[in-house]
Design a protein around this motif. Structure first.
Motif, PDB file in Angstrom:
ATOM      1  N   VAL A  15      76.233  50.309  49.155  1.00 63.50           N
ATOM      2  CA  VAL A  15      76.179  51.413  48.804  1.00 63.50           C
ATOM      3  C   VAL A  15      75.356  52.241  47.876  1.00 63.50           C
ATOM      4  O   VAL A  15      74.969  53.331  47.333  1.00 63.50           O
ATOM      5  CB  VAL A  15      77.770  51.575  47.824  1.00 63.50           C
ATOM      6  N   CYS A  16      74.072  51.415  47.861  1.00 61.82           N
ATOM      7  CA  CYS A  16      72.882  51.448  47.166  1.00 61.82           C
ATOM      8  C   CYS A  16      72.124  52.490  47.734  1.00 61.82           C
ATOM      9  O   CYS A  16      71.865  53.018  48.321  1.00 61.82           O
ATOM     10  CB  CYS A  16      71.575  50.312  47.034  1.00 61.82           C
ATOM     11  N   PRO A  17      72.377  53.142  46.458  1.00 60.38           N
ATOM     12  CA  PRO A  17      71.474  55.199  46.808  1.00 60.38           C
ATOM     13  C   PRO A  17      69.872  54.733  47.202  1.00 60.38           C
ATOM     14  O   PRO A  17      69.270  55.603  47.537  1.00 60.38           O
ATOM     15  CB  PRO A  17      71.530  55.953  46.255  1.00 60.38           C
ATOM     16  N   VAL A  18      69.327  53.912  47.176  1.00 53.44           N
ATOM     17  CA  VAL A  18      67.759  53.078  47.457  1.00 53.44           C
ATOM     18  C   VAL A  18      68.088  52.330  48.283  1.00 53.44           C
ATOM     19  O   VAL A  18      66.307  51.690  47.797  1.00 53.44           O
ATOM     20  CB  VAL A  18      67.230  53.341  45.748  1.00 53.44           C
TER      21      VAL A  18
ATOM     22  N   PRO B 191      78.534  46.052  25.928  1.00 54.63           N
ATOM     23  CA  PRO B 191      79.008  46.771  27.313  1.00 54.63           C
ATOM     24  C   PRO B 191      79.346  45.690  28.342  1.00 54.63           C
ATOM     25  O   PRO B 191      78.406  44.984  28.760  1.00 54.63           O
ATOM     26  CB  PRO B 191      77.177  47.207  27.362  1.00 54.63           C
ATOM     27  N   SER B 192      80.038  46.347  29.172  1.00 53.65           N
ATOM     28  CA  SER B 192      80.014  45.984  30.435  1.00 53.65           C
ATOM     29  C   SER B 192      80.123  46.351  32.180  1.00 53.65           C
ATOM     30  O   SER B 192      80.286  45.834  32.770  1.00 53.65           O
ATOM     31  CB  SER B 192      81.173  45.188  30.579  1.00 53.65           C
ATOM     32  N   HIS B 193      79.426  47.589  31.256  1.00 54.48           N
ATOM     33  CA  HIS B 193      79.677  48.213  32.632  1.00 54.48           C
ATOM     34  C   HIS B 193      78.093  49.345  32.533  1.00 54.48           C
ATOM     35  O   HIS B 193      77.797  49.313  31.262  1.00 54.48           O
ATOM     36  CB  HIS B 193      80.275  49.278  33.414  1.00 54.48           C
ATOM     37  N   ILE B 194      77.399  49.947  33.483  1.00 54.26           N
ATOM     38  CA  ILE B 194      75.552  50.551  33.383  1.00 54.26           C
ATOM     39  C   ILE B 194      76.118  51.081  32.755  1.00 54.26           C
ATOM     40  O   ILE B 194      76.054  52.562  32.034  1.00 54.26           O
ATOM     41  CB  ILE B 194      74.692  50.270  34.439  1.00 54.26           C
ATOM     42  N   LEU B 195      77.370  52.121  33.196  1.00 55.50           N
ATOM     43  CA  LEU B 195      77.358  53.727  33.504  1.00 55.50           C
ATOM     44  C   LEU B 195      78.628  53.782  32.385  1.00 55.50           C
ATOM     45  O   LEU B 195      79.071  54.603  31.216  1.00 55.50           O
ATOM     46  CB  LEU B 195      78.141  54.162  34.607  1.00 55.50           C
ATOM     47  N   VAL B 196      79.822  52.682  32.374  1.00 59.62           N
ATOM     48  CA  VAL B 196      80.799  53.000  31.535  1.00 59.62           C
ATOM     49  C   VAL B 196      81.181  51.946  31.125  1.00 59.62           C
ATOM     50  O   VAL B 196      81.839  50.767  30.912  1.00 59.62           O
ATOM     51  CB  VAL B 196      81.976  53.778  32.079  1.00 59.62           C
TER      52      VAL B 196
ATOM     53  N   THR C  27      71.492  61.949  45.033  1.00 53.85           N
ATOM     54  CA  THR C  27      72.016  60.778  45.284  1.00 53.85           C
ATOM     55  C   THR C  27      72.618  60.427  43.593  1.00 53.85           C
ATOM     56  O   THR C  27      73.929  59.749  44.266  1.00 53.85           O
ATOM     57  CB  THR C  27      71.016  59.832  45.757  1.00 53.85           C
ATOM     58  N   LEU C  28      72.052  60.458  43.178  1.00 51.35           N
ATOM     59  CA  LEU C  28      73.034  59.755  41.318  1.00 51.35           C
ATOM     60  C   LEU C  28      74.222  60.330  41.012  1.00 51.35           C
ATOM     61  O   LEU C  28      75.043  59.425  41.184  1.00 51.35           O
ATOM     62  CB  LEU C  28      71.478  60.179  40.279  1.00 51.35           C
ATOM     63  N   PRO C  29      74.016  61.481  40.790  1.00 52.56           N
ATOM     64  CA  PRO C  29      75.593  61.608  40.776  1.00 52.56           C
ATOM     65  C   PRO C  29      77.171  60.957  41.780  1.00 52.56           C
ATOM     66  O   PRO C  29      77.211  60.506  41.241  1.00 52.56           O
ATOM     67  CB  PRO C  29      75.553  63.076  40.492  1.00 52.56           C
ATOM     68  N   ARG C  30      76.412  61.458  42.767  1.00 57.96           N
ATOM     69  CA  ARG C  30      77.658  61.050  44.226  1.00 57.96           C
ATOM     70  C   ARG C  30      77.918  59.788  43.641  1.00 57.96           C
ATOM     71  O   ARG C  30      78.866  59.196  43.848  1.00 57.96           O
ATOM     72  CB  ARG C  30      77.453  61.270  45.310  1.00 57.96           C
ATOM     73  N   SER C  31      76.298  58.688  43.431  1.00 52.76           N
ATOM     74  CA  SER C  31      76.669  57.561  43.568  1.00 52.76           C
ATOM     75  C   SER C  31      77.224  56.953  41.858  1.00 52.76           C
ATOM     76  O   SER C  31      78.041  55.815  42.473  1.00 52.76           O
ATOM     77  CB  SER C  31      75.240  56.857  43.429  1.00 52.76           C
TER      78      SER C  31
ATOM     79  N   CYS D 218      73.440  53.870  38.959  1.00 46.33           N
ATOM     80  CA  CYS D 218      74.061  54.480  39.665  1.00 46.33           C
ATOM     81  C   CYS D 218      75.472  53.703  38.827  1.00 46.33           C
ATOM     82  O   CYS D 218      76.493  54.188  39.198  1.00 46.33           O
ATOM     83  CB  CYS D 218      73.694  54.873  40.706  1.00 46.33           C
ATOM     84  N   SER D 219      75.070  52.242  39.460  1.00 49.20           N
ATOM     85  CA  SER D 219      76.050  51.715  38.847  1.00 49.20           C
ATOM     86  C   SER D 219      77.259  51.384  40.175  1.00 49.20           C
ATOM     87  O   SER D 219      78.501  50.765  40.231  1.00 49.20           O
ATOM     88  CB  SER D 219      76.621  51.494  37.586  1.00 49.20           C
ATOM     89  N   ALA D 220      76.584  52.116  41.555  1.00 48.73           N
ATOM     90  CA  ALA D 220      77.690  52.210  42.028  1.00 48.73           C
ATOM     91  C   ALA D 220      77.786  50.595  42.982  1.00 48.73           C
ATOM     92  O   ALA D 220      79.144  50.275  43.351  1.00 48.73           O
ATOM     93  CB  ALA D 220      77.169  52.463  43.316  1.00 48.73           C
ATOM     94  N   CYS D 221      77.101  49.644  43.020  1.00 42.08           N
ATOM     95  CA  CYS D 221      77.065  48.466  43.377  1.00 42.08           C
ATOM     96  C   CYS D 221      77.433  47.497  42.369  1.00 42.08           C
ATOM     97  O   CYS D 221      78.659  47.066  42.606  1.00 42.08           O
ATOM     98  CB  CYS D 221      75.554  47.498  43.100  1.00 42.08           C
ATOM     99  N   LEU D 222      77.604  47.785  41.475  1.00 39.94           N
ATOM    100  CA  LEU D 222      79.048  47.425  40.304  1.00 39.94           C
ATOM    101  C   LEU D 222      80.476  46.952  40.815  1.00 39.94           C
ATOM    102  O   LEU D 222      81.936  46.581  40.937  1.00 39.94           O
ATOM    103  CB  LEU D 222      79.227  47.560  38.877  1.00 39.94           C
TER     104      LEU D 222
END
Ligand code: SF4
Lengths: 251, 499
Positions: free
Chosen positions: B386-389, B155-160, B269-273, B328-332
């Motif tokens: 962008v980090c939601p936390v 894997p190369s991404h947390i979400l995708v 915050t999670l789905p939007r991020s 959430c992987s927004a930071c990636l």
């Protein structure tokens, strides 16, 4: 108001023109500016590379050298952010390490009095038209620490828009980092270069004559990349554009 | 079997070397650029819609900080509530123990295959490989995880996890590999998204209907009720959580939230991020087991609470904020370094900015890759923004650089240890000291500057030695005739009219 110029070690050594531009610009606006000779470096490279303890004496020196000034103006978003954001943090860390309040108390006075150039012009002097003349197409890259740590917002753009003869064109992907990042530029040279090349290509696509920023370290990286890629565009510091006038244009 | 163990990709080179090839791989660069820029823009839009985003972000940060501060208490509460609801709680100190527990639980059921919900914790501990060694086959059911598994990839991404693949590559993998694992891909499969999704659906359906054991992670564990929560987009998770008779969930101890109400914040915050959705399509919540014969859902439920370096991370005052992460992987997606280096260069299931601060804490800074991760950033701050936390990733990166370069104390396996500075930093340390010495004496600085100015015509625009890293791709600026401080002195600050 006693105003000091904190030029930064990089500008002092490699970009004296930027220093002269700040002096000329501020004088034109009626501000007498001093250059305390005891100044050297804010310690950012040390701090950000993981040598916080080596940065401490430099921070203390900064606090000492600039103690008697009401405003300290610096033509670097990055070094400005070092003082404003990271000096307080250094104080906190020293406290957490059981070294007491001394460092925090020593550094505290200079923190709120340190301004990045565009902040000083817009917020303290209350001007956005500084009477400059620069008959060129310019695109502006907001450098990361100015943008995110200091929150400069549109101050630099407001200043540029008021410059006579200057046509401002928008830089695609403006808010993306240029890839300099201090020691990152050499520790991760491949990624840093890839980021720099993308930034330069975006700037080139605007067709502008000059790429302007408020940080010469980022411009050194971008200028070096342009020169290697033979891109015919000039990297120029915001201060030098703002200092340029019809009588004494920047050449 | 790929070379994972305890989340460490064995033999990974340091980040700069690993990134070297990725930067030159134009297909990869194109795939990543397209994917990250698309999701980046969508996220910005989804977040801008929420008028109280800043408050939600602050609330998320506080809930997590509070929970982490009282984690001992909440962990005990989770054990009580989950047990009361009919589940069984297991404690795993590290990856090996967690894998042993899960393998044992699967063996007890007499089954030799399991279906999996996408889960970072099980990736972190290398569960699939551990199960395979025990003769148990784990089927990934998330579309992207399936692509990675079929492609014998990482894997190369947390979400995708398959973000580095484009549609053409995915079609290839499906057409070639599906028959090895079960139902083959349809004849004449094209790379249209609908056809690819349908091929995956048909392939997976078989597995869902057959599986007796499901394995998941969890996005949240609600302490007051013992409820686990999984948020997802595809519905495969819902299948794995409801159809099998036995469900085993492996969850990091930092995933706890105290109350049901706290979910209000994170489910916004999670789905939007992460996917830029207002709400994710499937939110599954379960509390213990279903005891009535007619109810849906597993009859047996096991919760494996995983430490694996988390308590050590919690002991670090600056670094512990990494445990707030909700993956959430927004930071990636906003990271310019990730975009160019790709996820594999980070040598861990946690790539990107969060990986750069999490891996060297969970695993320590002993290996080459882990010692290089804190430097895999230009400190541009886009991740923090962008980090939601509100994890101040640049702050933690710098803190970890200090640990790598200077050594110092850290907690490993519960004990305070004194770390020695990492290898290869001696020259840098000496240079930093020398620079500090010179900057402490303006006279010395001036002497150096003058020397540079006097010899400036001799300076090349490229450098030998370590400076080559700069000048291989960038020219050096010319050295000016005199430093500013000399000009200032000579001309009385320009008052004397001299140029
Ligand atoms: S660090 Fe923040 S932005 Fe990155 S994955 Fe975790 S929660 Fe998301």
């Amino acid at each position: 108001m006693r105003v000091a110029l904190f030029l930064t070690c990089v500008n002092d050594t490699l970009y004296p023109d930027t220093g002269r531009a700040v002096v000329k610009l501020l004088r034109r606006l009626g501000v007498e500016v001093d250059f305390p000779a005891g100044q050297t470096c804010c310690g950012q490279a040390h701090y950000n590379t993981g040598y916080r303890h080596e940065a401490e004496p430099l921070a203390r020196r900064y606090a000492e050298v600039f103690a008697d000034y009401d405003a300290i103006v610096t033509p670097s978003g990055s070094c400005g952010a070092m003082v404003r954001e990271l000096y307080p943090r250094m104080g906190e860390r020293a406290r957490a390490e059981g070294r007491g309040d001394t460092l925090a108390r020593t550094l505290a006075p200079v923190v709120p009095r340190t301004y990045e150039l565009s902040e000083f012009l817009v917020d303290v002097l209350g001007v956005s038209d500084v009477g400059a003349f620069y008959p060129h197409t310019v695109t502006y890259h907001p450098t990361c620490h100015g943008l995110r740590a200091l929150g400069l917002g549109d101050r630099p753009l407001r200043l540029l828009r008021a410059v006579k003869g200057l046509e401002l064109v928008e830089l695609p992907g403006a808010e993306e980092c240029c890839g300099f990042g201090g020691t990152f530029a050499v520790k991760n040279a491949d990624v840093s270069t890839a980021m720099g090349v993308d930034k330069v290509r975006n700037a080139e696509a605007t067709g502008a004559d000059a790429l302007c920023a408020a940080d010469n370290s980022c411009l050194m990286h971008l200028g070096g990349t342009m020169s290697r890629l033979k891109v015919d565009m000039r990297p120029v510091h915001l201060a030098e554009i703002l200092a340029s006038t019809e009588e004494e244009p920047l050449v | 079997m790929s070379g994972t163990s305890g989340g460490t990709y064995l033999g990974m080179p340091a980040f700069p070397e690993a990134a070297h090839d990725a930067v030159r791989d134009t297909t990869l660069r194109g795939n990543l650029r397209h994917a990250t820029h698309t999701i980046r823009a969508k996220r910005a839009h989804a977040v801008a819609e929420v008028s109280d985003w800043a408050e939600l972000r602050e609330a998320g940060k506080r809930i997590k900080d509070h929970t982490l501060r009282h984690l001992d208490r909440y962990l005990v509460q989770v054990e009580e509530t989950v047990t009361a609801a009919g589940g069984t709680v297991h404690w795993a100190a590290d990856a090996e123990e967690a894998n042993r527990i899960v393998a044992g639980l699967v063996r007890e059921t007499g089954e030799s295959e399991v279906v999996k919900v996408k889960s970072m914790a099980t990736q972190e501990i290398g569960l699939n490989e551990a199960l395979e060694a025990e003769g148990i086959r784990a089927y990934e059911t998330d579309l992207a995880e399936l692509i990675v598994q079929l492609g014998k990839d990482r894997p190369s991404h947390i979400l995708v996890p398959a973000i580095h693949r484009n549609r053409g590559e995915i079609r290839e993998i499906f057409a070639r590999e599906m028959s090895e694992w079960g139902r083959p891909a349809p004849e004449g499969l094209t790379d249209s998204p609908a056809e690819l999704a349908e091929a995956a659906r048909l392939h997976l359906r078989e597995k869902f209907l057959r599986a007796k054991v499901g394995i998941s992670g969890a996005n949240f564990v609600v302490a007051e009720t013992g409820t686990l929560v999984v948020v997802e987009s595809e519905g495969n998770g819902r299948m794995c959580l409801t159809l099998p008779e036995t469900l085993i969930s492996v969850v990091g101890i930092e995933k706890i939230v105290p109350t049901w109400r706290d979910l209000e914040v994170f489910l916004q915050t999670l789905p939007r991020s992460s996917t830029a959705e207002r709400m994710n399509p499937y939110t599954s919540m379960w509390t213990g087991t279903s005891d009535s014969d007619r109810a849906d859902g597993p009859r047996t439920f096991h919760l494996v609470l995983l430490d694996n370096g988390r308590t050590d991370t919690l002991a670090d005052e600056v670094g512990r904020q990494a445990l707030r992460c909700i993956r959430c992987s927004a930071c990636l997606n906003v990271c310019p370094v990730y975009e160019r280096a790709g996820g594999h260069a980070y040598g861990s299931v946690y790539p990107g900015p969060i990986g750069a601060i999490l891996s060297p804490q969970l695993r320590g800074t002993g290996s080459e890759i882990d010692a290089s991760l804190p430097y895999a950033s230009s400190l541009c701050g886009a991740c923090y923004e962008v980090c939601p936390v509100a994890i101040d990733i640049p702050e933690v990166l710098v803190h970890l650089r200090e640990r790598v370069a200077q050594g110092g104390t850290a907690t490993r396996e519960g004990a305070k240890v004194v770390l020695r500075p990492a290898k290869g930093h001696a020259a840098e340390r000496a240079a930093m000291r020398a620079a500090r010495w010179a900057f402490g004496r303006p006279g010395a600085l001036r002497a150096g500057q003058r020397l540079a100015s006097r010899t400036r015509r001799l300076h090349p625009r490229t450098l030998p030695g370590p400076g080559r890293a700069w000048s291989e791709s960038r020219d050096l600026p010319p050295v000016p005739a005199e430093p500013f401080r000399d000009w200032w002195r000579r001309t009385n600050g320009g008052e004397d009219g001299a140029k």
